[in-house]
Each structure stands twice: as C-alpha cells, then as structure tokens.
Design an enzyme around this catalytic site. Structure first.
Site, mmCIF file in Angstrom:
data_model
loop_
_atom_site.group_PDB
_atom_site.id
_atom_site.type_symbol
_atom_site.label_atom_id
_atom_site.label_comp_id
_atom_site.label_asym_id
_atom_site.label_seq_id
_atom_site.Cartn_x
_atom_site.Cartn_y
_atom_site.Cartn_z
ATOM 1 N N GLU A 22 49.275 44.053 36.295
ATOM 2 C CA GLU A 22 47.901 43.694 36.666
ATOM 3 C C GLU A 22 47.555 42.262 36.307
ATOM 4 O O GLU A 22 46.815 41.583 37.027
ATOM 5 C CB GLU A 22 46.922 44.663 35.983
ATOM 6 C CG GLU A 22 45.465 44.541 36.455
ATOM 7 C CD GLU A 22 44.631 43.529 35.666
ATOM 8 O OE1 GLU A 22 43.501 43.239 36.088
ATOM 9 O OE2 GLU A 22 45.129 43.002 34.632
ATOM 10 N N GLU A 23 48.092 41.777 35.209
ATOM 11 C CA GLU A 23 47.700 40.463 34.711
ATOM 12 C C GLU A 23 48.258 39.303 35.537
ATOM 13 O O GLU A 23 47.790 38.170 35.395
ATOM 14 C CB GLU A 23 48.132 40.292 33.251
ATOM 15 C CG GLU A 23 47.435 41.217 32.262
ATOM 16 C CD GLU A 23 45.969 40.881 32.051
ATOM 17 O OE1 GLU A 23 45.467 39.939 32.711
ATOM 18 O OE2 GLU A 23 45.317 41.564 31.249
ATOM 19 N N ASP A 55 42.149 44.803 26.412
ATOM 20 C CA ASP A 55 42.672 44.530 27.750
ATOM 21 C C ASP A 55 44.185 44.751 27.783
ATOM 22 O O ASP A 55 44.953 43.812 27.694
ATOM 23 C CB ASP A 55 42.325 43.091 28.147
ATOM 24 C CG ASP A 55 42.578 42.790 29.623
ATOM 25 O OD1 ASP A 55 42.830 43.747 30.380
ATOM 26 O OD2 ASP A 55 42.542 41.613 30.002
#
Length: 345
Positions: free
Chosen positions: A131-132, A97
């Site tokens: 994104e996180e 990820d």
C-alpha cells in the site's frame, strides 16, 4: 477472553517484525497463522511476480462471500523502528500505519464471531501488501472472488470517520526562456522569471473548498532551472502536488486558466478523490489528505458503504515519533463492532 482481545500485547508483538514494503512475508505469515489458530479460514494470495509477497483474506468459512470487508495493509514505510512503551502510548514503526489498525480489526472481527456467529459469517478480513508504494496488493486483491456491499479501510484518522479521501494530482510546470547575457535585457529572457510569476498566481488563487470536503490545497515541492547566474535561464520547471476535493479535470482546467499558456502543464500522476459515506452510528467526520488503497478497489462505485476509519494520527505516521494512544487502541474495536452490527442487521 479471545485470542486477539489484548490489543496492546498483540500490537507490541507485531511491531517487532520488520515489514517495510517488499519485506512483508514474515509479518504476513505471522498474521495468517494467528488467524488460522483462532479458527479463521485463511486464503493466501501471492503476487504474480513475487510469491513471497502475498495478501490474506480471512473468513469464518471456506468459500465465503462476505458482505462486509475490513481492510488494511501489512507494509510500512522505512526505516524499521522497533517498539517502545510509554504509560499512555505505544511507539514504533507501524503503530498507527497500519499494524494498529490490523490488530483492532482482528479483535473486533473475532469478538463478533463469538457474540454473533451468523453475523460474523458475513464479514471478511482483507490484509494486503504494497500500500505504501504502488498499491500492488489491493490491485491483486480484486482477483479474490468477493463482491462486498461494505468496505471499511483502516488508517489513522484520530477516531473520526473520513468524509472524503482527497484526490492526488502531481504536476510539472515547464517554462522556456531564451539564453543570453543577463547584463543586457534585450539579449534574451528568463524561464525562471516566467515560472516565478506563474507560481505566485497559483498560490494566490482561491482553490475549491467546502465544509464537507475541506480545501483543495497545493504544495510547490520542487523548483529547478537555469544554467548560470549571469545568464537568462533557458529552462525552468516546478513540481506541484494538489490534494483535490472536486475532480482532476476541474483542477486541471483551473490551472490551465491561471497559466494562460505561459508555461507547459504536465499532469503526470493522479487519482480522483473518493467521497465516503456517513456511518449509521453517531460519530465525528473529517476530510483526510492522504492516499489509501480505496481507489484501487475495482468495485468501489458498486458498494453500498465506503468507510475510512482508525485509531492514531496520520500526523505522526512515517516519522520517528509514530505512536498509538493506548486509549484509542482499546476503544477502536468496540466502534468497529457497533458499525458492523448496524450495517449488517
């Protein structure tokens, strides 16, 4: 052999760079330069409030209008954990990820460019920041002058294509009581008691479920309230997180019906579920219960195909045990190539 074909070596190199959210610059620079050296045309798109953080769009030619975009993200969650190797897997922050997704996308795209240049002219690699945390990179990426027909987002899905990205709904339930001495039942009543009864009803309820989408689930993540052990609680609240398979309106209405006015319902953050398309290749599909950048692509509803797929497992992402199976890392590019050829033929 192409510059990105050794996905294991490429991933291990990328894992040595700290790219926790807000610190993506060094890693983004490295990826952009690697793509340029391989012959790709690279556009860097800085964020408005921080030019050190930027997205990358890579195409085979300048001013291209890709029909298909492969997308994933530069940033990882903290803390930074450097790479270690085991016989069957690679460990470290971002292995699945999402640095592992990035290297297999680069490998697949570049192999397609060598095998079928005219087909590769129709694809783009879009890698974004943030994104996180707040999806600021994907939000900014909408300003690229591209209107793809197909979007493939890379996240760790255990080599299965997602059938749905469940929606997310964060709720506070707020209960109010009347303070008084808890030794005397007539001196007041407890907000905690009200809240506990409501929460039991929420947990006992049969939330929507189907074979394709899986189940809507709820987690009571936080409970606060009361002012003293010998006093009726004047106020209490609980924080709930729903993973939604129907719609935010549907779950809100069901929650209101359960509550029946006993507590205040405050829906303070949400995004709708995203139903995903069945790929034109033989594969397994499964619902996923995590958030991605998909809902933040403004042209989502106009796409002919929306796909969420990748190697590795979300179940060990964000942990000290995050790792990527070597066999999945090596297999994933061929699946992406097969999918791209089918979509663009």
């Amino acid at each position: 052999m192409g510059p990105f074909d050794d996905v294991e070596k490429l991933l291990i190199g990328y894992l040595q760079i700290d790219s926790t959210t807000g610190k993506e610059k060094e890693f983004a620079d490295r990826v952009a330069v690697d793509l340029e050296h391989a012959g790709w045309h690279v556009q860097r798109q800085p964020l408005d409030n921080n030019p050190d953080r930027f997205n990358v769009l890579a195409t085979t030619k300048p001013n291209a209008s890709p029909r298909l975009i492969l997308n994933t993200h530069f940033d990882t969650v903290p803390p930074f954990i450097g790479p270690t190797e085991k016989e069957d897997s690679i460990w470290g922050r971002g292995t699945n990820d999402a640095k592992g997704q990035m290297v297999v996308m680069m490998a697949a795209a570049d192999q397609l460019r060598r095998e079928d240049p005219s087909l590769a002219d129709q694809i783009g690699l879009l890698f974004v920041v943030g994104e996180e945390v707040d999806h600021v990179g994907m939000t900014k990426a909408n300003e690229f002058n591209v209107s793809p027909e197909y979007l493939i987002v890379g996240e760790p899905t255990e080599m299965k294509f997602a059938s749905i990205q469940k929606g997310a709904m964060k709720v506070k339930l707020k209960a109010r009581g009347v303070a008084g001495h808890s030794g005397y039942l007539t001196s007041g009543y407890s907000a905690v008691h009200i809240l506990v009864n409501v929460l039991k009803d929420v947990l006992d309820y049969k939330w929507p479920e189907s074979q394709k989408t899986g189940a809507t689930t709820v987690n009571i993540g936080k409970i606060e309230g009361g002012q003293a052990l010998n006093a009726w609680a004047e106020y209490a609240e609980a924080g709930l997180f729903f993973r939604v398979t129907t719609s935010i309106d549907d779950i809100t209405q069901k929650l209101e019906a359960i509550v029946k006015g006993r507590v205040e319902v405050d829906v303070w953050n949400f995004n709708e579920p995203v139903l995903l398309d069945e790929p034109p290749i033989k594969t397994e599909m499964d619902p996923v219960s995590f958030n991605t950048d998909l809902p933040f692509w403004h042209g989502l509803e106009k796409l002919k195909g929306r796909y969420l797929f990748g190697c590795g497992s979300i179940k060990n992402a964000h942990s000290k045990d995050e790792h990527m199976p070597r066999n999945e890392l090596k297999e994933c590019p061929s699946v992406l190539i097969k999918l791209m050829k089918e979509l663009l033929k």
